[in-house]
Design a protein around this motif. Structure first.
Motif, PDB file in Angstrom:
ATOM      1  N   CYS A 193      35.597  34.531  27.195  1.00 39.83           N
ATOM      2  CA  CYS A 193      35.317  35.397  27.975  1.00 39.83           C
ATOM      3  C   CYS A 193      35.849  35.189  29.508  1.00 39.83           C
ATOM      4  N   SER A 194      36.701  35.949  29.837  1.00 40.78           N
ATOM      5  CA  SER A 194      37.289  35.657  31.365  1.00 40.78           C
ATOM      6  C   SER A 194      38.153  34.395  31.132  1.00 40.78           C
ATOM      7  N   PRO A 195      39.365  34.637  30.351  1.00 39.40           N
ATOM      8  CA  PRO A 195      40.121  33.146  30.093  1.00 39.40           C
ATOM      9  C   PRO A 195      40.551  32.632  31.293  1.00 39.40           C
ATOM     10  N   ALA A 196      40.722  31.054  31.642  1.00 38.76           N
ATOM     11  CA  ALA A 196      40.706  30.718  32.773  1.00 38.76           C
ATOM     12  C   ALA A 196      42.252  31.109  33.519  1.00 38.76           C
ATOM     13  N   LYS A 197      43.158  31.391  32.558  1.00 38.46           N
ATOM     14  CA  LYS A 197      44.469  31.605  32.959  1.00 38.46           C
ATOM     15  C   LYS A 197      44.530  32.980  33.906  1.00 38.46           C
ATOM     16  N   TYR A 198      43.383  33.665  33.653  1.00 43.71           N
ATOM     17  CA  TYR A 198      43.696  34.993  34.358  1.00 43.71           C
ATOM     18  C   TYR A 198      42.692  34.939  35.762  1.00 43.71           C
ATOM     19  N   VAL A 199      42.106  33.847  35.920  1.00 40.44           N
ATOM     20  CA  VAL A 199      41.177  33.695  37.206  1.00 40.44           C
ATOM     21  C   VAL A 199      42.038  32.849  38.516  1.00 40.44           C
ATOM     22  N   ARG A 200      42.071  33.684  39.566  1.00 39.93           N
ATOM     23  CA  ARG A 200      42.883  33.125  40.720  1.00 39.93           C
ATOM     24  C   ARG A 200      42.000  33.270  42.038  1.00 39.93           C
ATOM     25  N   TRP A 201      41.782  32.223  42.524  1.00 43.09           N
ATOM     26  CA  TRP A 201      40.827  32.523  43.775  1.00 43.09           C
ATOM     27  C   TRP A 201      41.863  32.230  45.186  1.00 43.09           C
ATOM     28  N   GLN A 202      41.452  33.055  45.995  1.00 42.24           N
ATOM     29  CA  GLN A 202      42.413  33.294  47.201  1.00 42.24           C
ATOM     30  C   GLN A 202      41.643  33.088  48.367  1.00 42.24           C
ATOM     31  N   LEU A 212      40.316  38.576  38.599  1.00 45.21           N
ATOM     32  CA  LEU A 212      40.718  38.245  37.524  1.00 45.21           C
ATOM     33  C   LEU A 212      41.575  39.240  37.154  1.00 45.21           C
ATOM     34  N   ASN A 213      43.074  38.713  36.540  1.00 42.28           N
ATOM     35  CA  ASN A 213      44.061  39.568  36.097  1.00 42.28           C
ATOM     36  C   ASN A 213      44.442  40.221  37.342  1.00 42.28           C
ATOM     37  N   GLU A 214      44.325  39.663  38.449  1.00 39.37           N
ATOM     38  CA  GLU A 214      44.660  40.298  39.752  1.00 39.37           C
ATOM     39  C   GLU A 214      43.688  41.525  40.153  1.00 39.37           C
ATOM     40  N   VAL A 215      42.624  41.788  39.368  1.00 39.16           N
ATOM     41  CA  VAL A 215      41.609  42.772  39.773  1.00 39.16           C
ATOM     42  C   VAL A 215      40.562  41.945  40.634  1.00 39.16           C
ATOM     43  N   LEU A 216      40.382  42.495  42.070  1.00 37.45           N
ATOM     44  CA  LEU A 216      39.519  42.075  42.728  1.00 37.45           C
ATOM     45  C   LEU A 216      37.864  41.974  42.337  1.00 37.45           C
ATOM     46  N   ILE A 217      37.202  40.904  41.798  1.00 36.25           N
ATOM     47  CA  ILE A 217      35.965  40.974  41.112  1.00 36.25           C
ATOM     48  C   ILE A 217      34.850  40.860  42.099  1.00 36.25           C
ATOM     49  N   ASP A 218      35.282  39.878  43.328  1.00 36.84           N
ATOM     50  CA  ASP A 218      34.286  39.491  44.092  1.00 36.84           C
ATOM     51  C   ASP A 218      35.048  38.934  45.469  1.00 36.84           C
ATOM     52  N   LYS A 219      34.392  39.072  46.482  1.00 38.91           N
ATOM     53  CA  LYS A 219      34.576  38.390  47.991  1.00 38.91           C
ATOM     54  C   LYS A 219      33.438  37.710  48.199  1.00 38.91           C
ATOM     55  N   SER A 220      33.724  36.510  48.776  1.00 38.21           N
ATOM     56  CA  SER A 220      32.428  35.710  49.076  1.00 38.21           C
ATOM     57  C   SER A 220      32.762  35.052  50.378  1.00 38.21           C
ATOM     58  N   SER A 221      31.665  34.402  50.992  1.00 37.93           N
ATOM     59  CA  SER A 221      31.997  33.306  52.168  1.00 37.93           C
ATOM     60  C   SER A 221      32.426  31.919  51.338  1.00 37.93           C
ATOM     61  N   LEU A 222      33.136  31.357  52.388  1.00 41.06           N
ATOM     62  CA  LEU A 222      33.991  30.027  51.634  1.00 41.06           C
ATOM     63  C   LEU A 222      32.751  29.001  51.056  1.00 41.06           C
ATOM     64  N   ASP A 223      31.759  28.985  51.819  1.00 43.51           N
ATOM     65  CA  ASP A 223      30.706  27.756  51.409  1.00 43.51           C
ATOM     66  C   ASP A 223      29.675  28.574  50.310  1.00 43.51           C
ATOM     67  N   GLU A 224      29.656  29.948  49.913  1.00 48.33           N
ATOM     68  CA  GLU A 224      28.967  30.237  49.086  1.00 48.33           C
ATOM     69  C   GLU A 224      29.208  29.560  47.581  1.00 48.33           C
ATOM     70  N   GLN A 225      28.075  29.365  46.987  1.00 48.16           N
ATOM     71  CA  GLN A 225      28.094  28.644  45.429  1.00 48.16           C
ATOM     72  C   GLN A 225      28.596  29.643  44.485  1.00 48.16           C
ATOM     73  N   MET A 226      29.542  29.552  43.853  1.00 49.67           N
ATOM     74  CA  MET A 226      29.955  30.499  42.932  1.00 49.67           C
ATOM     75  C   MET A 226      29.880  30.141  41.426  1.00 49.67           C
ATOM     76  N   GLY A 227      29.599  30.945  40.567  1.00 50.73           N
ATOM     77  CA  GLY A 227      29.406  30.844  39.163  1.00 50.73           C
ATOM     78  C   GLY A 227      31.033  31.166  38.636  1.00 50.73           C
ATOM     79  N   TYR A 228      31.216  30.936  37.370  1.00 51.74           N
ATOM     80  CA  TYR A 228      32.403  31.336  36.970  1.00 51.74           C
ATOM     81  C   TYR A 228      32.476  32.728  36.759  1.00 51.74           C
ATOM     82  N   PRO A 229      33.825  32.926  37.259  1.00 52.44           N
ATOM     83  CA  PRO A 229      33.980  34.566  37.406  1.00 52.44           C
ATOM     84  C   PRO A 229      33.968  35.416  36.303  1.00 52.44           C
ATOM     85  N   VAL A 230      33.028  36.417  36.163  1.00 50.81           N
ATOM     86  CA  VAL A 230      33.089  37.197  35.018  1.00 50.81           C
ATOM     87  C   VAL A 230      32.890  38.665  35.514  1.00 50.81           C
ATOM     88  N   VAL A 231      33.204  39.758  34.577  1.00 49.37           N
ATOM     89  CA  VAL A 231      33.444  41.124  35.277  1.00 49.37           C
ATOM     90  C   VAL A 231      32.051  41.543  35.497  1.00 49.37           C
TER      91      VAL A 231
END
Lengths: 333, 289
Positions: A193-202, A212-231
């Motif tokens: 699910c959500s293969p790593a090669k499609y994940v990009r953090w900016q 995820l594959n260029e689709v913006l699935i989340d915006k967060s603050s820099l210090d926010e604890q993030m899970g693995y990105p899934v749709v």
């Protein structure tokens, strides 16, 4: 009540056994399982080594073959079953009908566990697999309430295994196409699910954008604890609500420690810890807590209380550091 | 290879009020669509129409010369739902579409034929052949699969003994959950949802924070925001041996789409279209044929 723990490599497997796992599940280093990540999983030789070690410690080992054979490439999945038989694993965790058929015909002595990816949620669905392939156990999708789990256990079609802890799939497993909708690959077709090669953090100013594959699935603050990105755990907007929010689910983990007495009373055969992709440290921490909890319960079921240090230890390794009972609790639904 | 492609109408995925459903199927009865799937496939809490209401509509459609298939729930959780499914399977007249293995088992136990719907995990020929031995007469390709997948599976179509159907039009069902996203979005608990999804007769659109339309909430179901439209690939489908092109209705206007294709014309394009899955790509992609 079996404690079933994940292993993405030999180090995790040994750690889990040392920390008190009754059984270990693992996958091969290819797309025959739904945690097909680089650097993870077992070669045929490592599988054989893992089985020898696990058996020498008096524990059990299950091979996960929970993806769906692709037309023209079925041989890879059949060979995986053959390899498991040679390694003398204690069970196969299988989702696909053709693969269940192959395994039950060729190796009727190897117990079959119906994978959560088969998405069987009712007595009738379980009866289908029991009658067709003599499955011994089924892993329940994370869509049933505790009452529904109890009702299903009463039917005694097969032994039941439930997810006790780990990353939370909020969709009926095995029938979720959200990952392939965005990336072209889903657990069923691509092995993750959500293969790593499609994940990009900016990093954009004081925000982190998760794509995820260029689709913006989340915006967060820099210090926010993030899970693995899934749709399903992204922040989205509606026409009415332009502020991005977790409209499906926030990054939480499943933690059913408080349900342990009820799961035991319902006769659940096995408690599964999610996380073959996680580190040996995670496996160690989670296995140790759950071993203690199960032993405490079995010692004195009437007096069982979740200890604060257990919850604290689990929260530390949880996605987003928030835990939930998920669908087991009706209010979540 | 195969004869001409025929057109079917999939079940209504949304929660429409009863008069709307009835007038919709009156229009269907008057149309040239040959095969109609009918029934609640998303949520058992939707009780706008009951079993007997669907049976009445099924009879009207049959009298109008349609083949009718009763479609069934995709995610089965409660024992009461199984009882309802058994009633549908035991209707004694119409074939059923199974969207969950529970219905495959119920039909198989009774020795009844069935259609394996798009939410049955059927990812290879051996699985299809196994289901065929259990009574499967036709399968609907899972929505995330492609033309290339069909090419492999239907290589010897004439010897298979079952039909193939492809979802050619509509918002694609992508996932089902225990959680009702629509109720949650309206601040309601699932058990007191008041079938609030009826206020979103074509689902609730979700956009990314950059305004990209991504998903569509429909109760416990998550759909694609875009509407798949495979009309340009119908010749390829015919060559591959596909028997039925399914139109998953968004509203009465979907019948105009169907009628245009049946007449051999081009149908109006959806505003936001996708065809990626058919081409073996991310489902959300939309490429020209």
């Amino acid at each position: 009540m079996e404690l079933l723990c994940p292993a993405g490599n030999l180090a995790s497997l040994k750690t889990a056994i040392n920390a008190g796992a009754d059984a270990i599940y693992l996958g091969l280093k290819d797309d025959t399982n739904a945690r097909s990540f680089a650097g993870l999983n077992f070669t045929p030789a490592k599988l054989a080594e893992a089985a020898r070690y696990t058996h020498s410690q008096g524990r059990k080992i299950f091979l996960t073959l929970n993806t769906f054979p692709k037309p023209g490439e079925e041989g890879r999945w059949y060979r995986a079953v053959d390899l498991a038989a040679q390694a003398e694993v204690d069970a196969l965790i299988v989702a696909d009908i053709s693969l269940l058929e192959y395994a039950s015909n060729r190796y009727p002595h190897i117990p079959l566990h119906l994978s959560v990816q088969a998405s069987a949620t009712s007595a009738k669905a379980l009866q289908f697999y029991k009658q067709a392939f003599n499955i011994e156990r089924a892993v329940l999708p994370r869509v049933l309430s505790m009452k529904q789990v109890r009702d299903l256990a009463k039917e005694q079609v097969v032994d039941l295994e439930v997810f006790a802890f780990g990353s939370l799939c909020i969709m009926a497993e095995g029938r979720c196409h959200l990952s392939s909708w965005v990336t072209g690959q889903s657990p069923n077709t691509g092995g993750s699910c959500s293969p790593a090669k499609y994940v990009r953090w900016q990093e954009c100013g004081n925000e982190r954008h998760t794509r995820l594959n260029e689709v913006l699935i989340d915006k967060s603050s820099l210090d926010e604890q993030m899970g693995y990105p899934v749709v399903c755990k992204g922040r989205y907007c509606t026409k009415q609500e332009q502020q991005g929010s977790f409209l499906l689910e926030s990054p939480t983990s499943l933690n059913t420690l408080s349900l342990l007495p009820e799961l035991h009373q319902a006769g659940i055969a096995s408690l599964k810890i999610e996380g073959r992709q996680r580190s040996p440290a995670y496996v160690e921490q989670v296995t140790r807590v759950w071993r203690q909890a199960i032993d405490t319960l079995l010692n004195n079921p009437q007096e069982f209380n979740v200890r604060r240090d257990w919850d604290q230890a689990l929260a530390k390794v949880s996605e987003g550091q928030i835990t939930t009972l998920g669908a087991y609790e009706r209010a979540w639904q | 290879m195969s004869s001409t492609l025929k057109y079917s109408l999939g079940p209504v995925q949304y929660c429409w009020e009863k008069p709307q459903v009835e007038s919709f199927y009156q229009a269907v009865a008057a149309s040239d669509i040959e095969l109609v799937y009918l029934g609640e496939v998303v949520c058992s809490r939707r009780r706008q129409l009951k079993f007997n209401d669907y049976l009445d509509i099924a009879h009207q459609l049959k009298d109008a010369g349609k083949q009718v298939v009763l479609s069934t729930l995709t995610l089965v959780e409660a024992r009461s739902e199984l009882a309802e499914l058994k009633k549908i399977v035991d209707n004694g007249e119409f074939m059923v579409e199974a969207n969950d293995m529970a219905v495959v088992q119920l039909a198989h136990e009774q020795g009844l034929p069935f259609v394996a719907g798009p939410d049955i995990n059927q990812y290879n020929l051996q699985t299809l052949q196994f289901l065929h031995r259990c009574g499967m007469q036709r399968f609907v390709m899972p929505v995330e699969l492609s033309a290339n997948w069909l090419k492999q599976v239907l290589q010897h179509k004439e010897t298979l003994g079952f039909e193939a159907e492809v979802v050619g039009y509509g918002h694609l069902p992508l996932a089902h959950s225990a959680r009702c996203f629509t109720a949650r979005n309206m601040g309601l608990a699932k058990d007191q949802c008041d079938t609030v999804c009826s206020r979103h007769p074509s689902g609730l659109l979700l956009e990314t924070q950059e305004g990209q339309s991504l998903l569509r909430l429909n109760g416990i179901q998550t759909q694609s925001a875009a509407c798949t439209d495979l009309q340009d690939f119908r010749e390829e489908m015919t060559d591959l041996g596909v028997d039925w092109y399914r139109i998953s209705p968004l509203g009465p206007e979907s019948l105009d789409y169907a009628m245009a294709l049946i007449r051999g014309e081009h149908a109006p394009r959806p505003e936001l279209a996708c065809n990626g899955y058919w081409l073996g790509q991310p489902g959300m992609n939309n490429l020209s044929a």
